[in-house]
Design a protein around this motif. Structure first.
Motif, short mmCIF file in Angstrom:
data_model
loop_
_atom_site.label_atom_id
_atom_site.label_comp_id
_atom_site.label_asym_id
_atom_site.label_seq_id
_atom_site.Cartn_x
_atom_site.Cartn_y
_atom_site.Cartn_z
N PHE A 95 -43.28 26.93 41.33
CA PHE A 95 -42.59 26.43 40.15
C PHE A 95 -43.44 25.36 39.48
N PHE A 151 -39.58 22.38 45.42
CA PHE A 151 -39.15 21.57 44.28
C PHE A 151 -39.41 20.10 44.58
N GLY A 183 -33.00 25.24 35.09
CA GLY A 183 -33.74 24.75 36.25
C GLY A 183 -32.84 24.52 37.44
N ARG A 207 -44.09 18.76 32.24
CA ARG A 207 -43.56 18.94 30.89
C ARG A 207 -44.67 19.17 29.86
N PHE A 210 -43.57 21.99 37.03
CA PHE A 210 -42.73 20.87 36.63
C PHE A 210 -43.39 19.96 35.60
N LEU A 218 -33.56 18.07 35.62
CA LEU A 218 -33.55 19.51 35.40
C LEU A 218 -32.43 19.88 34.44
N ASP A 219 -32.68 20.89 33.61
CA ASP A 219 -31.60 21.40 32.76
C ASP A 219 -30.83 22.47 33.54
N GLU A 230 -32.02 27.77 38.98
CA GLU A 230 -33.22 28.28 39.64
C GLU A 230 -33.35 27.66 41.03
N PHE A 231 -33.06 26.37 41.12
CA PHE A 231 -33.11 25.68 42.40
C PHE A 231 -32.02 26.20 43.34
#
Length: 258
Positions: free
Chosen positions: A188, A58, A159, A192, A190, A155-156, A162-163
């Motif tokens: 992953f 990440f 996300g 957008r 990232f 991150l929402d 997920e992390f």
């Protein structure tokens, strides 16, 4: 640091929609009970090493937020100057049983669990950390409170978990696997802009209020875009602190145990 040897320089543009969540943090707290009384329950070394390994996958979370001229921002990842997480470890004389018997009421928590507030704000040096962790070890090795924060800007909720799930998987694997086994790495995305490629075809229309909020500029928004990001976040954080409420949210994340 060896874990970040393969990190590549990158710039991830944050969208105007991301900017709507500029003010919000994800200050989440998780509780882990040492039911078996293990002496090496969730050892710091394993937590920290696996955190760095998760951040390897990440790299977005190792960048710095950079202002753009139009009021938006980007995350800039510089492999020679990474924005390392704020990782703290503290101890408390509060027993896990006390917190559990009180149904995890905030009144029983140590006062220093959260190392950041609900609003994103820079530290004294002007840096906005993209990961904050506080490992609170409870009395008699009875358990651990794990505080973790990532700005909503980055991150929402999906996300974020997920992390956390990836971190937990690596931590568990690191402790159980033999030394010569390869640890799993995640892939992953990232960018957008890549999401827009999936937005083809008919979509549901927005209601008029939401469309206005997302597309029309106000005088306040124009002024805010002219301010440096650090000043903008401090102003928003001040506004949040003047109208702040408490709330509870629990999610039983059984699979992703450390």
């Amino acid at each position: 640091m060896e874990y970040f040897a393969d990190i590549k320089p990158d710039t991830i543009a944050l969208s105007a929609q991301d900017a709507l969540l500029l003010f919000a943090n994800h200050p989440l707290v998780h509780f882990y009970e040492n039911k078996d009384g293990n002496d090496d329950f969730m050892p710091t070394s394993a937590l920290k090493v696996s955190l760095y390994m998760a951040l390897r996958d990440f790299p977005l979370l190792l960048g710095y937020i950079q202002d753009e001229k139009d009021g938006t921002a980007s995350v800039v990842v510089d492999k020679d100057n990474l924005n390392l997480p704020d990782f703290q470890e503290t101890t408390s004389n509060v027993h896990f049983r006390t917190i559990k018997d009180a149904h995890y009421s905030w009144k029983t928590w140590p006062a220093w669990v959260a190392t950041v507030g609900p609003a994103t704000a820079p530290a004294e040096d002007g840096t906005i950390k993209l990961v904050n962790v506080n490992v609170v070890r409870l009395a008699e090795n009875s358990g651990v409170i794990m505080f973790c924060n990532i700005p909503h800007y980055i991150l929402d909720g999906v996300g974020f978990y997920e992390f956390l799930g990836h971190w937990a998987t690596l931590c568990r694997y690191k402790r159980q696997a033999s030394a010569d086994e390869m640890l799993p790495s995640g892939k992953f995305l990232f960018d957008r802009a890549r999401l827009a490629e999936c937005w083809q075809g008919p979509r549901q229309s927005l209601d008029s209020l939401t469309e206005t909020l997302l597309t029309k500029r106000s005088m306040v928004s124009r002024v805010l875009t002219l301010l440096p990001l650090t000043m903008r976040t401090r102003l928003v954080a001040l506004g949040v602190s003047l109208n702040y409420g408490n709330g509870y949210f629990f999610r039983h994340y059984k699979h992703y145990k450390m």
